[in-house]
Write a protein that holds these residues in place. Structure first.
Motif, mmCIF file in Angstrom:
data_model
loop_
_atom_site.group_PDB
_atom_site.id
_atom_site.type_symbol
_atom_site.label_atom_id
_atom_site.label_comp_id
_atom_site.label_asym_id
_atom_site.label_seq_id
_atom_site.Cartn_x
_atom_site.Cartn_y
_atom_site.Cartn_z
ATOM 1 N N ASP A 9 11.412 3.899 11.256
ATOM 2 C CA ASP A 9 10.410 3.099 10.539
ATOM 3 C C ASP A 9 9.799 3.914 9.400
ATOM 4 N N PHE A 10 9.452 5.166 9.687
ATOM 5 C CA PHE A 10 8.874 6.047 8.669
ATOM 6 C C PHE A 10 9.835 6.246 7.508
ATOM 7 N N LEU A 11 11.125 6.399 7.808
ATOM 8 C CA LEU A 11 12.119 6.631 6.762
ATOM 9 C C LEU A 11 12.255 5.457 5.794
ATOM 10 N N LYS A 12 11.804 4.292 6.186
ATOM 11 C CA LYS A 12 11.863 3.111 5.320
ATOM 12 C C LYS A 12 10.837 3.180 4.182
ATOM 13 N N ASP A 14 9.203 4.737 1.088
ATOM 14 C CA ASP A 14 9.597 5.639 0.008
ATOM 15 C C ASP A 14 8.345 6.118 -0.728
ATOM 16 N N ILE A 15 7.861 7.312 -0.356
ATOM 17 C CA ILE A 15 6.656 7.893 -0.956
ATOM 18 C C ILE A 15 7.101 8.956 -1.956
ATOM 19 N N ARG A 16 6.625 8.834 -3.187
ATOM 20 C CA ARG A 16 7.004 9.758 -4.263
ATOM 21 C C ARG A 16 5.766 10.286 -4.970
ATOM 22 N N ILE A 17 5.969 11.373 -5.707
ATOM 23 C CA ILE A 17 4.916 11.972 -6.522
ATOM 24 C C ILE A 17 5.174 11.625 -7.987
ATOM 25 N N GLY A 18 4.124 11.228 -8.684
ATOM 26 C CA GLY A 18 4.233 10.929 -10.103
ATOM 27 C C GLY A 18 2.995 11.397 -10.853
ATOM 28 N N THR A 19 3.105 11.442 -12.172
ATOM 29 C CA THR A 19 2.006 11.885 -13.030
ATOM 30 C C THR A 19 1.419 10.693 -13.784
ATOM 31 N N ILE A 20 0.118 10.549 -13.714
ATOM 32 C CA ILE A 20 -0.566 9.457 -14.426
ATOM 33 C C ILE A 20 -0.532 9.762 -15.919
ATOM 34 N N VAL A 105 4.618 19.372 -8.691
ATOM 35 C CA VAL A 105 6.014 19.124 -8.336
ATOM 36 C C VAL A 105 6.648 18.246 -9.406
ATOM 37 N N LYS A 106 7.965 18.178 -9.394
ATOM 38 C CA LYS A 106 8.694 17.345 -10.344
ATOM 39 C C LYS A 106 8.388 15.871 -10.075
ATOM 40 N N ASN A 107 8.137 15.120 -11.145
ATOM 41 C CA ASN A 107 7.895 13.688 -10.999
ATOM 42 C C ASN A 107 9.071 13.016 -10.315
ATOM 43 N N GLY A 108 8.757 12.175 -9.343
ATOM 44 C CA GLY A 108 9.781 11.443 -8.610
ATOM 45 C C GLY A 108 10.194 12.106 -7.309
ATOM 46 N N GLU A 109 9.691 13.326 -7.038
ATOM 47 C CA GLU A 109 10.028 13.988 -5.780
ATOM 48 C C GLU A 109 9.530 13.157 -4.612
ATOM 49 N N GLN A 110 10.313 13.133 -3.564
ATOM 50 C CA GLN A 110 10.013 12.301 -2.390
ATOM 51 C C GLN A 110 9.239 13.094 -1.339
ATOM 52 N N VAL A 111 8.236 12.431 -0.766
ATOM 53 C CA VAL A 111 7.487 13.005 0.350
ATOM 54 C C VAL A 111 8.328 12.826 1.604
ATOM 55 N N ARG A 112 8.512 13.914 2.338
ATOM 56 C CA ARG A 112 9.347 13.860 3.552
ATOM 57 C C ARG A 112 8.615 14.466 4.710
#
Length: 112
Positions: A9-12, A14-20, A105-112
């Motif tokens: 369920d958690f893997l579904k 998609d949490i990412r990092i981005g810059t405003i 971190v690089k924009n678009g990196e995924q939180v895992r």
């Protein structure tokens, strides 16, 4: 505590990092909010609205990195389509504190 979920369920989510990259007041929102444009690198620039005006000025937010759920269904808010959900925590005063990476971190990196 909410209902227990599985790792699958958690893997579904998609949490990412981005810059405003852009912040505007959102006068048509029911509660005070900003309209944000966030750069998620290869995933593109996404729009969202966020009720974070209590603790953050436009200047605080510009170029700040935030976490967001990318695969949250888009939602119409007044005349604006919100494409991602920025993550935050309601503090004891009922104001939203943003969840952020502790280092750049690089924009678009995924939180895992």
């Amino acid at each position: 505590m909410k209902e227990e979920i599985t790792f699958e369920d958690f893997l579904k989510v998609d949490i990412r990092i981005g810059t405003i990259i852009e912040v505007n007041y959102f006068p048509k929102a029911r509660k005070p909010a900003y309209q944000l444009k966030i750069d998620f690198g290869d995933l593109g620039i996404k729009k969202t609205s966020a009720q974070i005006t209590d603790l953050y000025s436009k200047e605080d937010l510009l170029n700040a990195q935030v976490s967001a759920i990318m695969n949250f269904k888009s939602r119409q808010i007044a005349n604006f389509m919100s494409e991602v959900l920025v993550l935050g925590i309601y503090n004891t005063d009922g104001k939203v504190v943003l969840l952020r990476a502790s280092k750049a971190v690089k924009n678009g990196e995924q939180v895992r």
